[in-house]
Enzyme design. Structure first.
Site, short mmCIF file in Angstrom:
data_model
loop_
_atom_site.label_atom_id
_atom_site.label_comp_id
_atom_site.label_asym_id
_atom_site.label_seq_id
_atom_site.Cartn_x
_atom_site.Cartn_y
_atom_site.Cartn_z
N ALA A 150 0.83 -1.21 0.00
CA ALA A 150 0.00 0.00 0.00
C ALA A 150 0.86 1.25 0.00
O ALA A 150 0.57 2.22 -0.72
CB ALA A 150 -0.94 -0.01 1.20
N TYR A 151 1.90 1.25 0.80
CA TYR A 151 2.80 2.40 0.84
C TYR A 151 3.45 2.61 -0.52
O TYR A 151 3.46 3.73 -1.06
CB TYR A 151 3.87 2.20 1.91
N SER A 152 3.98 1.55 -1.11
CA SER A 152 4.65 1.66 -2.42
C SER A 152 3.68 2.15 -3.48
O SER A 152 4.01 3.03 -4.28
CB SER A 152 5.24 0.30 -2.81
N SER A 154 0.80 3.79 -3.07
CA SER A 154 0.34 5.16 -2.82
C SER A 154 1.39 6.18 -3.23
O SER A 154 1.06 7.24 -3.79
CB SER A 154 -0.04 5.33 -1.35
N LYS A 155 2.66 5.89 -2.98
CA LYS A 155 3.72 6.82 -3.33
C LYS A 155 3.97 6.85 -4.84
O LYS A 155 4.33 7.90 -5.40
CB LYS A 155 4.99 6.50 -2.57
#
Length: 244
Positions: A150-152, A154-155
């Site tokens: 999710a972090y990857s 979203s960024k």
């Protein structure tokens, strides 16, 4: 080129890179509104600064963003500088085990929150005929970190969004850029496993983590009048990990 007298918004300004940017802008004579969910740390960050205010803001909620903007305009005037630093890391687990609510929350803050803030401030910049926006992405958005889907994602979305808006506003004196930091030892590490932190460090050719003041130097230049040409760009802050 002086930045004195300008008005800035820094989301996530209570800690980490956001706080370092806020201090650097204040040193340049900029009036700064720190938008953050952390009331106590946010207030502490600006307690001794006459040219700073703390505004509680949930960037994932557009009504909260609108309210924060109204408070900022009432205190200082319309912002000509915006730095989007608010973000969370989320759990470090494989996709097959990733919680649906965790995914939704991380995307809501990191990506949709960036959209919300940009959407709110751009009309004022267009009216003024000037603006500088810097969205903080991550090297994970370029390369993808395992056990951080999710972090990857979203960024990566922040990078694509920045390029799109940069092109939309390229005919005006409004620059929209982003940076892709490698990991910096900030409170966001509290959300990560030690194994994930060690993995990130192992991928940095410099052999160390990013310092928040190093990030602030590049970011403040990107939102200054000196950056009069570059827009829709992705500035590397990865210590050599990803230089494209």
């Amino acid at each position: 080129m002086s930045m004195a007298g300008q008005v800035a918004v820094v989301t996530g300004g209570a800690q980490g890179i956001g706080l370092a940017v806020m201090k650097r802008l204040l040193a340049e004579g900029v009036r700064v509104a720190s938008w953050d969910m952390s009331d106590d740390r946010n207030a502490e960050a600006v307690a001794d600064e006459k040219d700073a205010i703390a505004v509680r803001c949930d960037v994932s909620d557009y009504a909260s963003v609108e309210a924060a903007l109204a408070k900022t305009v009432d205190a200082f005037g319309a912002p000509s500088i915006v730095v989007n630093s608010a973000g969370i890391a989320g759990p470090n687990v494989p996709v097959a085990d990733y919680g649906l609510k965790d995914w939704a929350k991380i995307v809501a803050i990191n990506l949709t929150g960036t959209f919300h803030v940009n959407r709110a401030v751009v009309p004022g910049m267009q009216t003024a005929g000037y603006g500088r926006i810097l969205n903080i992405a991550s090297v994970a958005g370029k390369e993808g970190n395992p056990n951080a889907c999710a972090y990857s994602a979203s960024k990566a979305g922040v990078i694509g969004f920045t390029k799109s808006l940069g092109k939309e506003l390229a005919g005006q004196d409004i620059a929209v850029n982003c940076v892709t930091p490698a990991a910096a030892r900030t409170p966001i590490f509290d959300q990560m496993s030690e194994e994930h932190i060690a993995y990130m460090l192992s991928k940095i050719p410099r052999g160390r983590f990013l310092e928040v003041d190093e990030a602030a130097e590049m970011i403040v230049w990107a939102v200054s009048p000196a950056n009069s040409f570059t827009t829709g760009a992705v500035f590397d802050l990865s210590g050599g990990r990803a230089t494209y």
